[in-house]
Design a protein around this motif. Sequence first.
Motif, mmCIF file in Angstrom:
data_model
loop_
_atom_site.group_PDB
_atom_site.id
_atom_site.type_symbol
_atom_site.label_atom_id
_atom_site.label_comp_id
_atom_site.label_asym_id
_atom_site.label_seq_id
_atom_site.Cartn_x
_atom_site.Cartn_y
_atom_site.Cartn_z
ATOM 1 N N THR A 140 -12.265 -1.422 -7.617
ATOM 2 C CA THR A 140 -11.046 -1.534 -6.821
ATOM 3 C C THR A 140 -10.896 -0.268 -5.979
ATOM 4 O OG1 THR A 140 -9.607 -0.538 -8.486
ATOM 5 C CG2 THR A 140 -9.970 -2.925 -8.650
ATOM 6 N N ARG A 141 -9.874 -0.240 -5.131
ATOM 7 C CA ARG A 141 -9.718 0.876 -4.193
ATOM 8 C C ARG A 141 -9.074 2.119 -4.788
ATOM 9 N NH1 ARG A 141 -6.570 -1.723 0.477
ATOM 10 N NH2 ARG A 141 -5.980 -3.157 -1.164
ATOM 11 N N THR A 142 -8.266 1.962 -5.849
ATOM 12 C CA THR A 142 -7.547 3.111 -6.392
ATOM 13 C C THR A 142 -7.728 3.174 -7.908
ATOM 14 O OG1 THR A 142 -5.483 1.918 -6.815
ATOM 15 C CG2 THR A 142 -5.775 2.862 -4.594
ATOM 16 N N LEU A 143 -7.525 4.361 -8.453
ATOM 17 C CA LEU A 143 -7.615 4.517 -9.902
ATOM 18 C C LEU A 143 -6.523 3.696 -10.597
ATOM 19 C CD1 LEU A 143 -8.911 5.761 -12.394
ATOM 20 C CD2 LEU A 143 -7.487 7.807 -12.025
ATOM 21 N N SER A 144 -5.354 3.611 -9.995
ATOM 22 C CA SER A 144 -4.263 2.832 -10.603
ATOM 23 C C SER A 144 -4.633 1.359 -10.726
ATOM 24 C CB SER A 144 -2.987 2.972 -9.765
ATOM 25 O OG SER A 144 -2.549 4.311 -9.779
ATOM 26 N N SER A 145 -5.181 0.776 -9.671
ATOM 27 C CA SER A 145 -5.579 -0.631 -9.755
ATOM 28 C C SER A 145 -6.800 -0.795 -10.648
ATOM 29 C CB SER A 145 -5.823 -1.236 -8.373
ATOM 30 O OG SER A 145 -6.841 -0.542 -7.687
ATOM 31 N N GLU A 146 -7.641 0.233 -10.713
ATOM 32 C CA GLU A 146 -8.807 0.178 -11.602
ATOM 33 C C GLU A 146 -8.371 0.147 -13.067
ATOM 34 O OE1 GLU A 146 -12.977 -0.192 -11.986
ATOM 35 O OE2 GLU A 146 -11.755 -0.206 -10.176
ATOM 36 N N SER A 174 1.705 4.583 -6.559
ATOM 37 C CA SER A 174 0.330 4.657 -7.066
ATOM 38 C C SER A 174 0.311 4.864 -8.581
ATOM 39 C CB SER A 174 -0.459 5.758 -6.350
ATOM 40 O OG SER A 174 0.150 7.008 -6.579
ATOM 41 N N LYS A 208 -0.036 6.512 -15.234
ATOM 42 C CA LYS A 208 -0.410 7.380 -14.116
ATOM 43 C C LYS A 208 -1.411 8.378 -14.660
ATOM 44 C CE LYS A 208 0.198 9.641 -10.149
ATOM 45 N NZ LYS A 208 -0.113 9.087 -8.851
ATOM 46 N N THR A 241 1.962 4.508 -1.041
ATOM 47 C CA THR A 241 1.311 5.452 -1.960
ATOM 48 C C THR A 241 2.276 6.038 -2.991
ATOM 49 O OG1 THR A 241 1.592 7.234 -0.347
ATOM 50 C CG2 THR A 241 -0.525 6.046 -0.352
ATOM 51 N N GLY A 253 0.790 -1.225 0.000
ATOM 52 C CA GLY A 253 0.000 0.000 0.000
ATOM 53 C C GLY A 253 0.822 1.274 0.000
#
Length: 186
Positions: A76-82, A43, A113, A40, A38
């Motif tokens: 998902t929790r973050t835009l990167s993982s999305e 990210s 990114k 950051t 995690g």
Amino acid sequence: MASGLTLRLPQFPHSSVHIGLYTSVTNASMIRRELLSGNTRYSYAFVDPRCVLSLAHVLAAVYRALTDMEAGGMRTRTLSSEIVFAFGGTMNIADTLRRFGINDDSDSLLVVKVDTDQVERSNSVWDDLGEIVQGTSIPATDENIAPLTDVEIVRKNYKIQEGISLDDRSEATKVVSGAIALRGYL
């Protein structure tokens, strides 16, 4: 300094999309470990370029992730993982992240990114990635993506029948972009 690509999608004028491409990566396991913890600073969407056909393929996934974010439908929790999840043609998050994301033995990476706050950060993104990724930065172009692609992995990941040729990158990109767009609707 990295030789990445920065652009804006007309549908999301307040967002900058940064795309980097790296070969000869030697620290993929460390990057993956930091992602899983995690951290950051990591990210970014770290994508396996063996699963990528073209920049249009990348942008289809970014578009899907941004659309889902704006609609409040991120899985998902973050835009990167999305973004990594958006590459998949199924709703199975863990399987999609495993198939399309960074692995401990990844020796090349496509990194995305997205800045959504109207602040242009190109230089700091490339400087940051230059410190994170131990590898050779090459221009993020279709010509540089093509030799990294494994069409059999693409065929398997998108469940494309053997009779359909993936030799024409433009046509193949349309097939996988359709799978990205229609994920969850069929």
